[in-house]
Design a protein around this motif. Sequence first.
Motif, PDB file in Angstrom:
ATOM      1  N   LEU A  54      -1.939  -5.899   5.469  1.00 46.80           N
ATOM      2  CA  LEU A  54      -3.137  -5.347   4.862  1.00 46.80           C
ATOM      3  C   LEU A  54      -3.305  -5.879   3.454  1.00 46.80           C
ATOM      4  N   GLU A  55      -4.501  -6.351   3.154  1.00 49.58           N
ATOM      5  CA  GLU A  55      -4.863  -6.719   1.791  1.00 49.58           C
ATOM      6  C   GLU A  55      -5.975  -5.762   1.370  1.00 49.58           C
ATOM      7  N   GLU A  62      -5.264   2.098  -4.444  1.00 51.48           N
ATOM      8  CA  GLU A  62      -3.959   2.769  -4.303  1.00 51.48           C
ATOM      9  C   GLU A  62      -4.025   3.879  -3.254  1.00 51.48           C
ATOM     10  N   GLU A  63      -5.095   4.663  -3.279  1.00 54.46           N
ATOM     11  CA  GLU A  63      -5.261   5.719  -2.285  1.00 54.46           C
ATOM     12  C   GLU A  63      -5.446   5.109  -0.895  1.00 54.46           C
ATOM     13  N   ALA A  64      -6.201   4.020  -0.830  1.00 57.14           N
ATOM     14  CA  ALA A  64      -6.444   3.349   0.449  1.00 57.14           C
ATOM     15  C   ALA A  64      -5.147   2.775   1.018  1.00 57.14           C
ATOM     16  N   LYS A  65      -4.312   2.197   0.169  1.00 56.33           N
ATOM     17  CA  LYS A  65      -3.032   1.636   0.631  1.00 56.33           C
ATOM     18  C   LYS A  65      -2.168   2.719   1.261  1.00 56.33           C
ATOM     19  N   ASN A  76       2.951   3.611  15.168  1.00 56.07           N
ATOM     20  CA  ASN A  76       3.992   2.632  15.500  1.00 56.07           C
ATOM     21  C   ASN A  76       3.493   1.192  15.473  1.00 56.07           C
ATOM     22  N   LEU A  77       2.634   0.881  14.509  1.00 57.51           N
ATOM     23  CA  LEU A  77       2.146  -0.476  14.314  1.00 57.51           C
ATOM     24  C   LEU A  77       2.792  -1.026  13.041  1.00 57.51           C
ATOM     25  N   PRO A  78       3.617  -2.061  13.155  1.00 57.36           N
ATOM     26  CA  PRO A  78       4.290  -2.608  11.970  1.00 57.36           C
ATOM     27  C   PRO A  78       3.280  -3.205  10.993  1.00 57.36           C
ATOM     28  N   VAL A  79       3.363  -2.775   9.737  1.00 61.51           N
ATOM     29  CA  VAL A  79       2.391  -3.231   8.747  1.00 61.51           C
ATOM     30  C   VAL A  79       3.076  -3.523   7.418  1.00 61.51           C
ATOM     31  N   LYS A  80       2.545  -4.516   6.738  1.00 58.12           N
ATOM     32  CA  LYS A  80       2.979  -4.860   5.384  1.00 58.12           C
ATOM     33  C   LYS A  80       1.727  -4.796   4.521  1.00 58.12           C
ATOM     34  N   VAL A  81       1.817  -4.114   3.390  1.00 57.78           N
ATOM     35  CA  VAL A  81       0.685  -4.001   2.477  1.00 57.78           C
ATOM     36  C   VAL A  81       0.953  -4.902   1.282  1.00 57.78           C
TER      37      VAL A  81
END
Length: 82
Positions: A54-55, A62-65, A76-81
């Motif tokens: 996620l970008e 910050e709230e959205a992240k 259970n979806l692997p995510v990197k912010v």
Amino acid sequence: MGLNKSLAKVVVEINETANKFQASIVIKTDDKTIDAKSILGLTYTVISSKTFQLEIHGKDEEEAKKAMSHVFWKNNLPVKVV
């Protein structure tokens, strides 16, 4: 993998969460870049991808992240912010 009922709920939850924020929320996978506020693009991405990045940029980023990370991990979806 097709769009079953539980996967459709995940897509709607991601989309609804993204639309609560003014920030730009982009989901990147291996070969795609999708606006999280686009239900059609989001549907295809969630069905066909295994990892997500996620970008998020904007005044409420910050709230959205926090909110978007929660939705991905809850489902259970692997995510990197980034």
